[in-house]
Write a protein that holds these residues in place. Structure first.
Motif: not given
Ligand code: FAD
Length: 518
Positions: A3-8, A164-168, A174-178, A329-333
């Protein structure tokens, strides 16, 4: 696509066309979880645009009973939002900016109704801050296109997180999971981009024609809570005195906390009988305080002006506020966490007990485990619970009672004044071992040891479990097993709903069995 990509993609595809929009009668800001005038990116940008175009700025907020229902918003949180809107209306009024609040029954009617309002106000440009829940991202993506089709530009701006989500991204892109490596990168990123902590000035005063052009908007009132989310008169009074509303109140809490408590935060934050944490979470959730302002303020109090050096308490507090960013960040990814799914799919196969009686004892604070019961009663009475206790009761529900953690997650949302999907989901996933960066499943909190360690004198238990008033000394942690059964019984306190050792073994076996299934 996420969904975040749809918005962007909706935002970038409309970027060029919207420059041709003709100036009309107003610029509009849509308030959601950002109920403040200070350091509000969208409100600031809207104000700048209005100034540039010489147009009035209008602000609005939509209340939707169905939306509250879908998000399981607690009545105490709805009440806090409405009280914050009252304060905000007054603050904006001083700047001649109207705050219009309307109830729209069904959530799917929100975009259409907003479009009607924008047309009525002759809006040139709609500004709002982004929310990372799936439905909101999809809705905003659709609205960006809908607005443009009607000759209105729309901006959806990142504001709620410091980074913001996507910056790190991790080394592998990849998105960190830890959390720990993520936090290291987060700190480095903020140090490298000092602008991230710069605050957005409040909006400028509206041109005088605003009151003449839109008199009805200034006269409108804030609706009361929808019937499905109303409080009793006693509850209203209680929550109002426990949780005063408004951004000035949030700022005062932050200032007091930084001046009096933050330096001792690391050593004291885990003890629920000490008011050693900031209790700012309701303000972060309503948006009466931005994480940016909070972190900058704390850092400016630090001896080093750094996020990860200097006063220990300040470092620790900043790292806690950063958890809020992490879970967003987790939620957005990984938007599927929003869809009732475990972050770790292999944990979907645990056979939960679904024992209604057990769940009821947990909800009402009658489990016979004093620390668990004290915490649940704190939640019911104040709409808030100490973080250590959130971990204890969440672990107890998922592991001792083997109750599906999603039932606890939902119960929290319907009772917390600070209910925030990402943090709540993250906290439950951590405690039940099903989430991102969780406790390993075989680490099962022993409620008795937790109680002895974090409420050694039993002051927290005594405050919330009045039936145990007659129990002296350390027996408070386990009255029936420590020679105070008579006093506990006399007070009407229940015996343990499950045995610790047995339920621990049952949990280990059940998790192991679940993990072994395909
Ligand atoms: P402080 O200790 O002063 O921390 C400052 C701020 O940092 C908090 O206000 C919060 O915004 C953030 N923060 C601190 N710890 C965490 C954390 N573990 N995760 C995310 N953010 C954190 N927090 C919510 O805001 N809303 C929730 O719905 C929520 N549900 C939770 C459910 C469970 C099962 C658990 C274990 C934790 C949950 N938390 C939630 C996180 C945490 O318990 C609260 O943020 C904290 O207790 C709020 O008190 P405070 O403002 O005094 O925190």
């Amino acid at each position: 696509p996420r969904p975040i990509d749809l918005l962007n993609s909706a935002l970038s595809s409309t970027n060029r066309e919207r420059d041709n929009i003709e100036a009309k009668n107003s610029v509009v800001h849509w308030f959601k979880c950002d109920l403040r005038t200070q350091d509000n990116k969208s409100l600031h940008m809207a104000s700048e645009k209005a100034k540039e175009e010489g147009l009035p700025l209008i602000a609005f907020y939509i209340i939707s009973p169905q939306d509250f229902e879908a998000h399981l918003t607690a009545p105490v949180r709805v009440d806090f939002i409405l009280r914050n809107l009252e304060v905000l209306k007054e603050e904006l009024g001083k700047l001649d900016i109207p705050l219009y609040v309307e109830t729209v029954e069904k959530r799917k009617e929100i975009p259409g109704r907003i479009l009607e309002l924008l047309k009525e106000w002759g809006a040139r440009h709609l500004f709002t801050n982004v929310e990372y829940e799936v439905d909101e991202l999809r809705r905003e993506a659709k609205m960006v296109e809908m607005c443009l089709e009607n000759g209105i530009a729309m901006d959806v701006l990142p504001d709620t997180c410091v980074v913001s989500p996507g910056e790190l991204q991790s080394g592998s892109g990849k998105q960190y999971a830890v959390y720990t490596p993520w936090f290291r990168t987060w700190v480095a990123h903020v140090h490298d981009h000092p602008k991230l902590l710069e605050q957005f000035p409040p909006p400028s005063k509206n041109p005088s024609k605003a009151r003449k052009t839109f008199p009805k908007l200034f006269d409108s009132t804030i609706p009361s809570a929808p019937p499905n989310k109303s409080l009793t008169a006693e509850e209203k009074k209680r929550f109002k005195s426990l949780w005063p509303a408004g951004e000035e109140e949030a700022k005062a809490r932050l200032t007091k906390f930084c001046e009096q408590k933050i330096s001792g935060y690391t050593d004291h934050r885990n003890f629920p009988s000490e008011a050693a944490t900031s209790s700012l979470s309701p303000h972060f959730a309503a948006g009466t305080l931005s994480a940016r302002t909070a972190i900058k303020y704390a850092r400016d109090h630090n001896t080093t002006k750094k996020l990860n050096a200097g006063t220990q308490g300040i470092q620790t507090w900043i790292s806690e506020v950063a958890w809020r960013d992490f879970y967003k960040h987790v939620l957005a990814n990984w938007p599927y966490v929003c869809m009732n799914k475990s972050f770790k799919p292999e944990y979907t196969n645990i056979s939960w007990e679904y024992n209604d009686e057990h769940f009821e004892t947990w909800k009402t604070g009658q489990t016979g485990y004093p620390i668990v019961d004290a915490a649940m009663r704190q939640l019911l009475h104040t709409g808030w619970m100490h973080n250590r206790c959130r971990m204890i009761v969440a672990s107890f529900l998922a592991k001792h009672l083997l109750t599906d953690w999603r039932m606890g997650e939902a119960f929290f949302m319907t009772h917390l004044i600070d209910g925030d999907f990402a943090s709540n989901n993250g906290g439950w996933g951590f405690a039940a071992s099903t989430g991102v960066d969780p406790q390993p499943y075989f680490r099962i909190f022993n409620p008795l040891l937790q109680s002895e360690k974090f409420d050694a004198e039993g002051n927290y238990i005594r405050k919330w479990v009045k039936e145990l008033e007659g129990v002296k000394g350390k027996a408070i942690h386990d009255p029936y097993e420590r020679g105070c059964g008579k006093e506990a019984k006399k007070g009407g306190y229940p015996k343990r709903v499950v045995d610790h050792k047995e339920s621990r073994e049952r949990c280990l076996a059940r998790y192991k069995e679940g993990l072994g299934r395909e």
